[in-house]
Write a protein that holds these residues in place. Sequence first.
Motif, PDB file in Angstrom:
ATOM      1  N   LEU A 110       0.827  -1.204   0.000  1.00  0.00           N
ATOM      2  CA  LEU A 110       0.000   0.000   0.000  1.00  0.00           C
ATOM      3  C   LEU A 110       0.865   1.259   0.000  1.00  0.00           C
ATOM      4  CD1 LEU A 110      -2.783   1.335   0.210  1.00  0.00           C
ATOM      5  CD2 LEU A 110      -2.624   1.086   2.700  1.00  0.00           C
ATOM      6  N   ASN A 111       1.915   1.258   0.787  1.00  0.00           N
ATOM      7  CA  ASN A 111       2.815   2.426   0.801  1.00  0.00           C
ATOM      8  C   ASN A 111       3.495   2.629  -0.546  1.00  0.00           C
ATOM      9  OD1 ASN A 111       2.236   2.973   3.485  1.00  0.00           O
ATOM     10  ND2 ASN A 111       3.857   1.644   4.254  1.00  0.00           N
ATOM     11  N   GLU A 112       3.908   1.495  -1.146  1.00  0.00           N
ATOM     12  CA  GLU A 112       4.534   1.616  -2.457  1.00  0.00           C
ATOM     13  C   GLU A 112       3.557   2.155  -3.500  1.00  0.00           C
ATOM     14  OE1 GLU A 112       6.014  -2.216  -3.321  1.00  0.00           O
ATOM     15  OE2 GLU A 112       7.629  -2.155  -1.818  1.00  0.00           O
ATOM     16  N   SER A 113       2.307   1.648  -3.455  1.00  0.00           N
ATOM     17  CA  SER A 113       1.312   2.140  -4.408  1.00  0.00           C
ATOM     18  C   SER A 113       0.986   3.607  -4.168  1.00  0.00           C
ATOM     19  CB  SER A 113       0.044   1.292  -4.315  1.00  0.00           C
ATOM     20  OG  SER A 113      -0.531   1.388  -3.023  1.00  0.00           O
ATOM     21  N   LEU A 114       0.906   3.993  -2.877  1.00  0.00           N
ATOM     22  CA  LEU A 114       0.650   5.405  -2.579  1.00  0.00           C
ATOM     23  C   LEU A 114       1.804   6.294  -3.045  1.00  0.00           C
ATOM     24  CD1 LEU A 114      -0.913   5.148   1.008  1.00  0.00           C
ATOM     25  CD2 LEU A 114      -2.088   5.726  -1.118  1.00  0.00           C
ATOM     26  N   ALA A 115       3.023   5.796  -2.840  1.00  0.00           N
ATOM     27  CA  ALA A 115       4.177   6.589  -3.292  1.00  0.00           C
ATOM     28  C   ALA A 115       4.177   6.726  -4.811  1.00  0.00           C
ATOM     29  CB  ALA A 115       5.460   5.929  -2.808  1.00  0.00           C
ATOM     30  N   SER A 116       3.869   5.603  -5.504  1.00  0.00           N
ATOM     31  CA  SER A 116       3.815   5.693  -6.968  1.00  0.00           C
ATOM     32  C   SER A 116       2.671   6.590  -7.440  1.00  0.00           C
ATOM     33  CB  SER A 116       3.661   4.289  -7.554  1.00  0.00           C
ATOM     34  OG  SER A 116       2.444   3.695  -7.104  1.00  0.00           O
ATOM     35  N   LEU A 117       1.518   6.514  -6.741  1.00  0.00           N
ATOM     36  CA  LEU A 117       0.402   7.385  -7.099  1.00  0.00           C
ATOM     37  C   LEU A 117       0.751   8.852  -6.870  1.00  0.00           C
ATOM     38  CD1 LEU A 117      -2.561   7.771  -7.900  1.00  0.00           C
ATOM     39  CD2 LEU A 117      -3.169   7.414  -5.496  1.00  0.00           C
ATOM     40  N   ARG A 118       1.422   9.118  -5.754  1.00  0.00           N
ATOM     41  CA  ARG A 118       1.824  10.501  -5.489  1.00  0.00           C
ATOM     42  C   ARG A 118       2.812  10.997  -6.547  1.00  0.00           C
ATOM     43  NH1 ARG A 118       4.824  12.602   0.060  1.00  0.00           N
ATOM     44  NH2 ARG A 118       4.866  14.826  -0.487  1.00  0.00           N
TER      45      ARG A 118
END
Length: 406
Positions: free
Chosen positions: A164-172
């Motif tokens: 989830l953190n990786e996806s949030l970082a990529s989304l950001r």
Amino acid sequence: MTEGKPAAEVNPSEPSSSTQPSSPSESTKPEPTGSEISTTPVPDRSELLSRARGFLQSPQIMHQDAVAKRQFLLEKGLNESEITGLLRQVPIQRPAIPPRAYPQLPPSNLPTLLLGLSRVFSWIVGGSTALIFIYYRFFLPRIIKSSLARQSLKAHHLSLLRKLNESLASLRKSQIETNSVLPLPDPSQEAPNFQACHRIADILKLLDPKDPDVHSIPPITLLRCSLQGFSKGKESEMSQPTTEELFRYMEGQIPWLVSEEGLRYEDLLWQTLSTSPLFTGTTPESEISEEQRPTRWTYNTPSSVEPSPVVKSLKKLTISLPKNSEPKNNSSQHTLQALSDFTGYISTQMYMPYQAPTSAAGFLSGNSSLGPAEEEFRREIRALKGLVLNRRSFMPAIPRPPISTP
């Protein structure tokens, strides 16, 4: 003892022979009596004293009464001074200790106590062994399984959180890349309904007259209208108000600014006035010191900014879209809607549970109590039946070719 004399008389010259016989023959010798001692010639006074001393020190005479001893020695020819000296020389003997006759001790309870302790210890050891066996046989495997399950769940949750953190970082990151192309919002941009206002009275007309919400007015709009209203009909130098004149003008137009909430709103107005690039403060040159010179404010109309390519493309897309996108009513739309409603009604009636009529006579006569939906359905069936019968009655004759006979 007879006539106050000692019960047993011992020869003074041989005191030890009477107490401890050396042989059986000596012990069988008869002891000399008092008459024999008296008849024996006394060769010397010292010998008599030594015999009397041995007599007094003999074990049989030692515990006798002192009066009887004194009387016996007087009879043997000794005087009072000699008897007193001899009695003083005899050591004082303690009374004889009676023989010990203690009661027999009860049997000891130590073996019974040790046996009970051994039994209790064996019970404790056996119970502990059984509990340890039950714990290691039944409880410990389940505890290990539950702990392993918790650890696996924890690891799974951690992996999901990392994803989830990786996806949030990529989304950001993607949002930052995409938002960099979009135009930034202009902080000085006013709302469309306030852009046409040029006086404070025009702004108040847009608010509720009964309960005007001054907080909804943008600070830039209020300051702009105040400057335009203050400068209307004045010369160029006097059209630029000072800070005090500007706020007095706004308080005169909006009395709410004098209240506590209004004073907090005035702080926001002052921050906007001093920080926004749309308002410029100038200090005129005069003889007064620079600190005492009043600052006069003017409004700078923002220059038009060329829209970005994205905004241009969005405008073109908006223009190309049809303005009247409402669906057109077709002549068969009503029929299709009626048929769809009828189909839905039949499907709902098909899957409804069966309800027996209240009475057979009422069911046959058709006078049973029906709901409004059933009554409407019955009327529609009757109308449809009438239409079908009318079409069959008034249907034109179909021309048929004549049949030729041979």
